[in-house]
Design a protein around this motif. Structure first.
Motif, PDB file in Angstrom:
ATOM      1  N   THR A   1       0.808  -1.224   0.000  1.00 56.74           N
ATOM      2  CA  THR A   1       0.000   0.000   0.000  1.00 56.74           C
ATOM      3  C   THR A   1       0.839   1.272   0.000  1.00 56.74           C
ATOM      4  N   ALA A   2       2.121   1.163   0.356  1.00 51.83           N
ATOM      5  CA  ALA A   2       2.970   2.365   0.369  1.00 51.83           C
ATOM      6  C   ALA A   2       4.425   1.961   0.221  1.00 51.83           C
ATOM      7  N   LEU A   3       5.171   2.825  -0.443  1.00 53.76           N
ATOM      8  CA  LEU A   3       6.621   2.668  -0.552  1.00 53.76           C
ATOM      9  C   LEU A   3       7.247   4.032  -0.322  1.00 53.76           C
ATOM     10  N   THR A   4       8.193   4.082   0.586  1.00 59.54           N
ATOM     11  CA  THR A   4       8.873   5.336   0.905  1.00 59.54           C
ATOM     12  C   THR A   4      10.366   5.110   0.782  1.00 59.54           C
ATOM     13  N   GLN A   5      10.999   5.914  -0.057  1.00 64.52           N
ATOM     14  CA  GLN A   5      12.446   5.737  -0.226  1.00 64.52           C
ATOM     15  C   GLN A   5      13.215   6.887   0.405  1.00 64.52           C
ATOM     16  N   ASP A   6      14.442   6.576   0.782  1.00 61.33           N
ATOM     17  CA  ASP A   6      15.363   7.556   1.334  1.00 61.33           C
ATOM     18  C   ASP A   6      16.735   7.227   0.755  1.00 61.33           C
ATOM     19  N   PRO A   7      17.771   7.959   1.095  1.00 61.52           N
ATOM     20  CA  PRO A   7      19.080   7.707   0.478  1.00 61.52           C
ATOM     21  C   PRO A   7      19.630   6.301   0.702  1.00 61.52           C
ATOM     22  N   ASP A   8      19.157   5.608   1.748  1.00 60.96           N
ATOM     23  CA  ASP A   8      19.727   4.302   2.063  1.00 60.96           C
ATOM     24  C   ASP A   8      18.874   3.118   1.633  1.00 60.96           C
ATOM     25  N   GLY A   9      17.611   3.347   1.247  1.00 63.63           N
ATOM     26  CA  GLY A   9      16.779   2.208   0.884  1.00 63.63           C
ATOM     27  C   GLY A   9      15.319   2.577   0.743  1.00 63.63           C
ATOM     28  N   VAL A  10      14.471   1.545   0.771  1.00 61.91           N
ATOM     29  CA  VAL A  10      13.033   1.695   0.572  1.00 61.91           C
ATOM     30  C   VAL A  10      12.310   0.973   1.700  1.00 61.91           C
ATOM     31  N   THR A  11      11.305   1.617   2.277  1.00 59.95           N
ATOM     32  CA  THR A  11      10.419   0.956   3.238  1.00 59.95           C
ATOM     33  C   THR A  11       9.126   0.599   2.521  1.00 59.95           C
ATOM     34  N   VAL A  12       8.832  -0.697   2.488  1.00 56.16           N
ATOM     35  CA  VAL A  12       7.626  -1.206   1.838  1.00 56.16           C
ATOM     36  C   VAL A  12       6.610  -1.514   2.928  1.00 56.16           C
ATOM     37  N   THR A  71       2.699  -2.922   3.852  1.00 54.60           N
ATOM     38  CA  THR A  71       1.596  -3.718   3.328  1.00 54.60           C
ATOM     39  C   THR A  71       0.279  -3.309   3.979  1.00 54.60           C
ATOM     40  N   ALA A  72      -0.821  -3.831   3.431  1.00 56.57           N
ATOM     41  CA  ALA A  72      -2.150  -3.476   3.917  1.00 56.57           C
ATOM     42  C   ALA A  72      -2.369  -3.872   5.372  1.00 56.57           C
ATOM     43  N   THR A  73      -1.626  -4.857   5.852  1.00 58.97           N
ATOM     44  CA  THR A  73      -1.757  -5.296   7.243  1.00 58.97           C
ATOM     45  C   THR A  73      -0.867  -4.497   8.193  1.00 58.97           C
ATOM     46  N   GLY A  74      -0.099  -3.565   7.638  1.00 59.13           N
ATOM     47  CA  GLY A  74       0.787  -2.769   8.463  1.00 59.13           C
ATOM     48  C   GLY A  74       2.191  -3.325   8.596  1.00 59.13           C
ATOM     49  N   ARG A  75       2.415  -4.508   8.059  1.00 64.03           N
ATOM     50  CA  ARG A  75       3.770  -5.070   8.107  1.00 64.03           C
ATOM     51  C   ARG A  75       4.679  -4.263   7.182  1.00 64.03           C
ATOM     52  N   THR A  76       5.942  -4.183   7.537  1.00 63.83           N
ATOM     53  CA  THR A  76       6.890  -3.428   6.722  1.00 63.83           C
ATOM     54  C   THR A  76       8.099  -4.290   6.374  1.00 63.83           C
ATOM     55  N   LEU A  77       8.730  -3.915   5.282  1.00 67.15           N
ATOM     56  CA  LEU A  77       9.932  -4.586   4.790  1.00 67.15           C
ATOM     57  C   LEU A  77      10.899  -3.505   4.340  1.00 67.15           C
ATOM     58  N   ARG A  78      12.117  -3.633   4.765  1.00 67.80           N
ATOM     59  CA  ARG A  78      13.146  -2.672   4.371  1.00 67.80           C
ATOM     60  C   ARG A  78      14.016  -3.312   3.296  1.00 67.80           C
ATOM     61  N   ALA A  79      14.186  -2.604   2.159  1.00 64.96           N
ATOM     62  CA  ALA A  79      14.968  -3.138   1.043  1.00 64.96           C
ATOM     63  C   ALA A  79      15.884  -2.058   0.488  1.00 64.96           C
ATOM     64  N   ARG A  80      16.969  -2.501  -0.150  1.00 63.41           N
ATOM     65  CA  ARG A  80      17.833  -1.534  -0.827  1.00 63.41           C
ATOM     66  C   ARG A  80      17.135  -0.975  -2.062  1.00 63.41           C
ATOM     67  N   TYR A  81      16.400  -1.856  -2.769  1.00 68.74           N
ATOM     68  CA  TYR A  81      15.658  -1.452  -3.963  1.00 68.74           C
ATOM     69  C   TYR A  81      14.288  -2.125  -3.945  1.00 68.74           C
ATOM     70  N   ALA A  82      13.316  -1.496  -4.604  1.00 68.74           N
ATOM     71  CA  ALA A  82      12.005  -2.109  -4.805  1.00 68.74           C
ATOM     72  C   ALA A  82      11.677  -2.059  -6.289  1.00 68.74           C
ATOM     73  N   VAL A  83      11.133  -3.156  -6.791  1.00 69.12           N
ATOM     74  CA  VAL A  83      10.803  -3.275  -8.216  1.00 69.12           C
ATOM     75  C   VAL A  83       9.303  -3.466  -8.364  1.00 69.12           C
ATOM     76  N   GLY A  84       8.699  -2.648  -9.219  1.00 70.50           N
ATOM     77  CA  GLY A  84       7.289  -2.806  -9.551  1.00 70.50           C
ATOM     78  C   GLY A  84       7.118  -3.743 -10.726  1.00 70.50           C
ATOM     79  N   ALA A  85       6.650  -4.953 -10.431  1.00 67.19           N
ATOM     80  CA  ALA A  85       6.229  -5.896 -11.462  1.00 67.19           C
ATOM     81  C   ALA A  85       4.743  -6.143 -11.252  1.00 67.19           C
ATOM     82  N   ASP A  86       4.058  -5.073 -10.857  1.00 67.20           N
ATOM     83  CA  ASP A  86       2.677  -5.160 -10.367  1.00 67.20           C
ATOM     84  C   ASP A  86       1.647  -4.599 -11.333  1.00 67.20           C
ATOM     85  N   GLY A  87       1.938  -4.644 -12.616  1.00 63.41           N
ATOM     86  CA  GLY A  87       0.917  -4.395 -13.621  1.00 63.41           C
ATOM     87  C   GLY A  87       0.636  -2.939 -13.933  1.00 63.41           C
ATOM     88  N   MET A  88      -0.390  -2.754 -14.767  1.00 63.96           N
ATOM     89  CA  MET A  88      -0.691  -1.442 -15.313  1.00 63.96           C
ATOM     90  C   MET A  88      -1.010  -0.420 -14.223  1.00 63.96           C
TER      91      MET A  88
END
Length: 384
Positions: free
Chosen positions: A141-152, A154-171
């Protein structure tokens, strides 16, 4: 049956991949082969089991071999599909042009007709063999990036921290929206019917037929198990085209050619021709339908997405993310232009243009160089 609990999300990863269709799966396999950590997320509780995209072109099979030099991956997919070496353009029963794939400079001189769920199953099996898995159901539901990475998030409130995020999520990509990347283009006026059917078809299972006519574009392609895929442009299709609708459509556009026995599955969709203005905004990247959408003419969409995924995986492994956009966005522009021309030529209702089209096509198709060029373009071999 008891529902399986979703896999817990790790706190961090190298690459978060949003969307586990063919593009997301191919990217995950590429990263797994390169030893790069990833988390593959999908909002659906399970993978789709409908056929949707139904053709795998030669270049995509070559990419599978680059992912698995033993060729087991491509061999598995070929074993589930139906190789077809002829693409024929028709006006009703009358052939206008024939394009052959059998002379192409590739180990796969054909179009492999195989339902998309089978392509996904083969990619998923390879991913699992490499120790990977799809995390379901996690809607981003949200992605927020900063100089060090991306916070992903989800709809349940869970978060994942990644260096990069890729959208393969359609049109309607959440990643593209979060990145603020424009999606330039527009929609076609027509809606499209898509149906998998059982029928007696006069041209037989040895060709993919593109039918032209005043009523619109009609594609008939063989599938394994004696089925055929029908794709047709119509002014206003019902949400779920039934037997009577599909039979009437075939009777109108291919009179005397088809005897419909069964409609196994059907759907309606509208198509756009759009390309993302950029493929990267900082640590957010796009691939597949999140980066480009276009007409189904020529069966280019899923193939271009899988090839995006492979190129992006290699770019992430090699640290050349700017090179990814430089290589793949021009391909998308070219694919969109080709499929748009094919669609507009096929669906024109101008009688003068139709007459010119039906006169020129047979003449042009007699020129060997033009036939080879179109075959190579459809097979996506020009994008190596």
């Amino acid at each position: 049956m008891t529902a399986t609990a979703p896999l817990p999300l790790p706190a961090t990863t190298e690459v978060a991949i949003v969307g586990a269709g063919p593009t997301g799966l191919a990217l995950a396999v590429t990263l797994a082969e390169a030893g790069i950590g990833f988390v593959l997320l999908d909002r659906q509780a399970e993978g789709a089991n409908t056929s949707r995209a139904a053709v795998v072109h030669a270049r995509t099979l070559e990419v599978l071999d680059e992912l698995d030099p033993s060729r087991a991956l491509s061999a598995e997919l070929i074993g589930r599909g139906l190789p077809v070496s002829t693409f024929r353009i028709r006006d009703g029963a009358r052939p206008l042009a024939t394009i052959g794939f059998d002379g192409l400079p590739t180990a796969y001189p054909y179009a492999l007709m195989v339902p998309q769920d089978q392509t996904e199953a083969v990619l998923l099996a390879r991913l699992r063999a490499l120790g990977g898995e799809v995390h379901r159901p996690y809607e981003v539901t949200a992605l927020t990036q900063d100089p060090d990475g991306v916070t992903v998030t989800t709809a349940t409130g869970r978060t994942l921290r990644a260096r990069y995020a890729v959208g393969a999520d359609g049109m309607r990509s959440a990643v593209r929206e979060a990145a603020g990347i424009g999606f330039t283009g527009s929609a076609y006026e027509e809606s499209f019917v898509l149906a998998d059917v059982v029928m007696d078809w006069a041209p037989g299972p040895g060709e993919v037929s593109l039918g032209l006519g005043a009523a619109g574009l009609t594609v008939v392609a063989p599938l394994p198990g004696g089925h055929y895929r029908v794709v047709a442009s119509v002014a206003d299709a019902p949400a779920e085209p039934d037997f009577a609708f599909v039979r009437g459509l075939l009777d109108e556009r291919a009179p005397g050619q088809a005897t419909l026995r069964e409609v196994a599955w059907s759907s309606r969709f509208r198509i756009h021709h759009r390309v993302a203005d950029r493929y990267r905004a900082g640590r957010l990247l796009l691939a597949g339908d999140a980066a480009h959408v276009h007409s189904p003419a020529g069966g280019q969409g899923m193939n271009t997405g899988i090839q995006d995924a492979y190129a992006l995986g290699r770019a992430l492994a090699g640290g050349d993310l700017d090179g990814y956009e430089a290589r793949r966005r021009p391909v998308a522009l070219r694919v969109v232009a080709l499929t748009d021309r094919m669609t507009r030529v096929a669906t024109t209702r101008n009688p003068v243009l139709r007459t010119a089209r039906d006169t020129v096509l047979p003449l042009a198709s007699r020129i060997p160089a033009l036939r080879r060029r179109l075959a190579s373009e459809l097979a996506e071999l020009n994008y190596r």
